[in-house]
Design an enzyme around this catalytic site. Sequence first.
Site, PDB file in Angstrom:
ATOM      1  N   ASN A 276       0.811  -1.209   0.000  1.00 17.75           N
ATOM      2  CA  ASN A 276       0.000   0.000   0.000  1.00 17.75           C
ATOM      3  C   ASN A 276       0.850   1.268   0.000  1.00 17.75           C
ATOM      4  O   ASN A 276       1.080   1.871  -1.030  1.00 17.75           O
ATOM      5  CB  ASN A 276      -0.943  -0.040   1.215  1.00 17.75           C
ATOM      6  CG  ASN A 276      -1.903   1.117   1.254  1.00 17.75           C
ATOM      7  OD1 ASN A 276      -2.005   1.888   0.309  1.00 17.75           O
ATOM      8  ND2 ASN A 276      -2.624   1.267   2.343  1.00 17.75           N
ATOM      9  N   CYS A 277       1.336   1.712   1.157  1.00 19.52           N
ATOM     10  CA  CYS A 277       2.002   3.011   1.256  1.00 19.52           C
ATOM     11  C   CYS A 277       3.217   2.903   2.164  1.00 19.52           C
ATOM     12  O   CYS A 277       3.412   1.901   2.843  1.00 19.52           O
ATOM     13  CB  CYS A 277       1.029   4.064   1.769  1.00 19.52           C
ATOM     14  SG  CYS A 277       0.173   3.588   3.281  1.00 19.52           S
TER      15      CYS A 277
ATOM     16  N   MET B  38       1.961   8.041   6.544  1.00 13.50           N
ATOM     17  CA  MET B  38       2.270   7.660   5.173  1.00 13.50           C
ATOM     18  C   MET B  38       1.373   8.446   4.225  1.00 13.50           C
ATOM     19  O   MET B  38       0.465   9.156   4.651  1.00 13.50           O
ATOM     20  CB  MET B  38       2.107   6.153   5.017  1.00 13.50           C
ATOM     21  CG  MET B  38       3.200   5.376   5.757  1.00 13.50           C
ATOM     22  SD  MET B  38       2.953   3.597   5.837  1.00 13.50           S
ATOM     23  CE  MET B  38       1.884   3.477   7.268  1.00 13.50           C
TER      24      MET B  38
ATOM     25  N   CYS C 119      -1.054   7.751   2.500  1.00  9.28           N
ATOM     26  CA  CYS C 119      -2.482   7.454   2.607  1.00  9.28           C
ATOM     27  C   CYS C 119      -3.057   7.903   3.949  1.00  9.28           C
ATOM     28  O   CYS C 119      -4.200   7.586   4.273  1.00  9.28           O
ATOM     29  CB  CYS C 119      -2.709   5.961   2.427  1.00  9.28           C
ATOM     30  SG  CYS C 119      -1.791   4.955   3.611  1.00  9.28           S
TER      31      CYS C 119
ATOM     32  N   SER D 164      -2.219   6.869   6.893  1.00 12.77           N
ATOM     33  CA  SER D 164      -2.153   5.876   7.964  1.00 12.77           C
ATOM     34  C   SER D 164      -0.840   6.055   8.720  1.00 12.77           C
ATOM     35  O   SER D 164       0.172   6.475   8.151  1.00 12.77           O
ATOM     36  CB  SER D 164      -2.271   4.452   7.416  1.00 12.77           C
ATOM     37  OG  SER D 164      -1.207   4.158   6.534  1.00 12.77           O
TER      38      SER D 164
ATOM     39  N   ASN E 160       3.002  -0.018   4.853  1.00 10.62           N
ATOM     40  CA  ASN E 160       1.702  -0.621   5.194  1.00 10.62           C
ATOM     41  C   ASN E 160       1.368  -1.706   4.178  1.00 10.62           C
ATOM     42  O   ASN E 160       1.467  -1.487   2.965  1.00 10.62           O
ATOM     43  CB  ASN E 160       0.611   0.453   5.192  1.00 10.62           C
ATOM     44  CG  ASN E 160      -0.749  -0.102   5.580  1.00 10.62           C
ATOM     45  OD1 ASN E 160      -1.500  -0.568   4.730  1.00 10.62           O
ATOM     46  ND2 ASN E 160      -1.075  -0.047   6.855  1.00 10.62           N
TER      47      ASN E 160
ATOM     48  N   TYR F  77      -7.504   2.271  11.736  1.00  2.88           N
ATOM     49  CA  TYR F  77      -7.238   3.313  10.748  1.00  2.88           C
ATOM     50  C   TYR F  77      -8.507   4.064  10.384  1.00  2.88           C
ATOM     51  O   TYR F  77      -9.402   3.515   9.757  1.00  2.88           O
ATOM     52  CB  TYR F  77      -6.617   2.635   9.527  1.00  2.88           C
ATOM     53  CG  TYR F  77      -6.364   3.466   8.305  1.00  2.88           C
ATOM     54  CD1 TYR F  77      -5.958   4.786   8.375  1.00  2.88           C
ATOM     55  CD2 TYR F  77      -6.483   2.886   7.042  1.00  2.88           C
ATOM     56  CE1 TYR F  77      -5.700   5.518   7.242  1.00  2.88           C
ATOM     57  CE2 TYR F  77      -6.225   3.606   5.894  1.00  2.88           C
ATOM     58  CZ  TYR F  77      -5.826   4.927   5.995  1.00  2.88           C
ATOM     59  OH  TYR F  77      -5.563   5.646   4.859  1.00  2.88           O
TER      60      TYR F  77
ATOM     61  N   GLU G  48     -13.736   8.694   1.188  1.00  2.00           N
ATOM     62  CA  GLU G  48     -15.033   9.272   0.861  1.00  2.00           C
ATOM     63  C   GLU G  48     -15.857   8.373  -0.065  1.00  2.00           C
ATOM     64  O   GLU G  48     -17.068   8.220   0.096  1.00  2.00           O
ATOM     65  CB  GLU G  48     -14.847  10.649   0.220  1.00  2.00           C
ATOM     66  CG  GLU G  48     -14.560  11.758   1.214  1.00  2.00           C
ATOM     67  CD  GLU G  48     -13.094  11.821   1.616  1.00  2.00           C
ATOM     68  OE1 GLU G  48     -12.304  11.046   1.054  1.00  2.00           O
ATOM     69  OE2 GLU G  48     -12.741  12.639   2.482  1.00  2.00           O
TER      70      GLU G  48
ATOM     71  N   GLY H 234     -18.288  13.031   2.193  1.00  2.00           N
ATOM     72  CA  GLY H 234     -18.344  11.652   1.748  1.00  2.00           C
ATOM     73  C   GLY H 234     -19.447  11.401   0.748  1.00  2.00           C
ATOM     74  O   GLY H 234     -19.483  10.371   0.095  1.00  2.00           O
TER      75      GLY H 234
END
Length: 708
Positions: free
Chosen positions: A171-172, A389, A391, A393, A412, A546, A551, A686
């Site tokens: 992921n990141c 990170m 994202c 997180s 992550n 997390y 959104e 969102g």
Amino acid sequence: MKVVKRDGRMTEYDRNKIFVAIQKANDGVDSSDRISEDKIYNIVASIEARGLNTMQVEDIQDIIEEKLMAEKKYTLAKSYIKYRYTRELVRKANTTDDSIMSLIKNSNKDVMEENSNKNAIIASTQRDLIAGEVSKDLTKRILLPEKISKAHEQGILHFHDADYFLQSIFNCCLINIGDMLDNGTVVNSKLIESPKSFQVACTVMTQIISVVASSQYGGQSVDIKHLGKYLRLNRDKYKKHYEEEYGDKLSKEMIDSLVKDRLYSELKSGVQTIQYQINTLMTTNGQSPFVTLFMYIEDGYEYEEEVAMIIEEILKQRLQGIKNEKEVYVTPAFPKLIYVLDENNCLKGGKYDYITKLAVKCSSKRLYPDYISAKKMRENYEGNVFSCMGCRSFLSPWKDENGEYKWEGRFNQGVVSINLPQIGIIADGDEEVFWPLLEERLALCFEALMCRHQALEGTLSNVSPVHWQYGAIARLEKGETIDKLLHNGYSTISLGYIGLYEVTKLMTGESHTTEKGLEFALKVMNRLRNATDSWKKNTGIAFGLYGTPAESLCYRFARIDKERFGDIPDITDKGYYTNSYHVDVREHIDAFEKFKFESQFQVISSGGAISYVEIPNMKNNLEALEEVVKFIYENIQYAEFNTKSDYCHVCGFDGEIIINDNLEWECPQCHNKDQNKMNVTRRTCGYLGENFWNVGKTKEINSRVLHM
């Protein structure tokens, strides 16, 4: 009666479908093994006689098999099972044809709008999206256990980034940019040695960022403090040059002035290189690198003065923007900026308050930067201050063999999010139903997260040399697996959650901002946190809770639940669920109250949390915004502003983009109607559905709230 299909959708019960299915099986056997029409109707009647409001389609099929066996029609039962299996294979056949062709034809709205940072019309971006559709199809049909795929389709959970699950990528991360600059790295099999100047360091950093982005699917963060060393190199070089050449001709003050002037020119060019490189490079993901710059002026750091200079210049250039094709200055999407507030710059007489004032000016106009309170972060992370990170997180604390905390060079593994409101809908206010169901679904989330982890196990460092061999994450040998970086808390894996407000409302009848609602909401949050803590203890993997800024997922979960359960006031009827622990946008609460209230959830959600407030255009009221920034430092770890100021990338209009009589966004200055060339910042709650405006009696239009 309603029938729940395999993908979670509800459909009307149709007895003819049962009759046809059994007749198809009848046609496949000898006449002596067939069942009569009367018997078929008896089977149908036995299903209907149960008087249920809903039935799973698999349960209906199981009943049919049992009834055929009870009639001793074993060959027919075998034929029906074969028919059922064949239909299952058809359902599991490749399902990507339509989605891929619609991408080529620019009509696949869901995929094209899923990532606002990608232009889905460009050929290079389409290649990435097409590969993503293939990955999602194989993930659903083959790679994931059926119950996980089914839970994803039913909105029980969301298995994030299935479009990249086919590959062994993560992921990141927090790039270990200091190690790569100081010790060199390799890009495309070419050695890049440690830079000898600030501008070269900036160029090398952006090259690294681009290559890293092409071999992972999430964001990345870099700490710009590592550039301070190279700005110092320039200063020393210039000073030496002028002293050797003109030391006997010019005064010390004049030499210092010349050094300062030339150093600023180098600084400006280097920062401009970062900004333009990041925004003009295109990764293999079909977008600019998803990167965040972490800006922290740490007291006592060896290159503290240089870091302050770099941050100041980054903010100045961000405030100015970048010219578009019309030669109008616009706000670039990247790099994202995180500015750390500490005692030296929290607007209480610190020596770097002038830089914070510049950051606030940016926030008033351009939505950047986000803010981290060093004070609150030290309280929450064992005295440490570090970047999230890309994202958003956060990593769990981890110490190396020398007992030193390590943040950079970690990553992550992936994310799975749980749909809290759906549990509340099913429980209908009964906690004896709610808590066991939550446990059941947390177990399902754990299994899905372990699928993420297990997919990375055995990955060779060769799959992304820049990550695993040349310093972005590690310096492993060629052919070595990354397994040791997946265990013992070195990397994280995240449980996301959506809709704390809605689930609290469903279970208590009140918002989580009330005393009664808050008590329940905290119980839910603490249970989620306890789950991730226990998973970490049992597996050695650093699971984190997390609060993702997802959104589009807020909309997806709400849409699925509305289709299944219908309109529920203040829940599914809105078209969105409230993100993570956030206060619903319609509650009357000011910025200070919102940040103070949400801060208690950030402590629990240590694997990632951000809070934001909506503010009007504040360009003419910076003092008010500065008061909020002071409040952030004292009260909440991570916060941002969403400024209600739209932006037209065609003409540079910076105000409020209108909705015209044809229900189109339109710039009031140049009358541009292309939404891809606008930054309309009023979708932060969102809600991602259509925004309708009531234009009078002449048109039949649903009038909905435009969530501000």
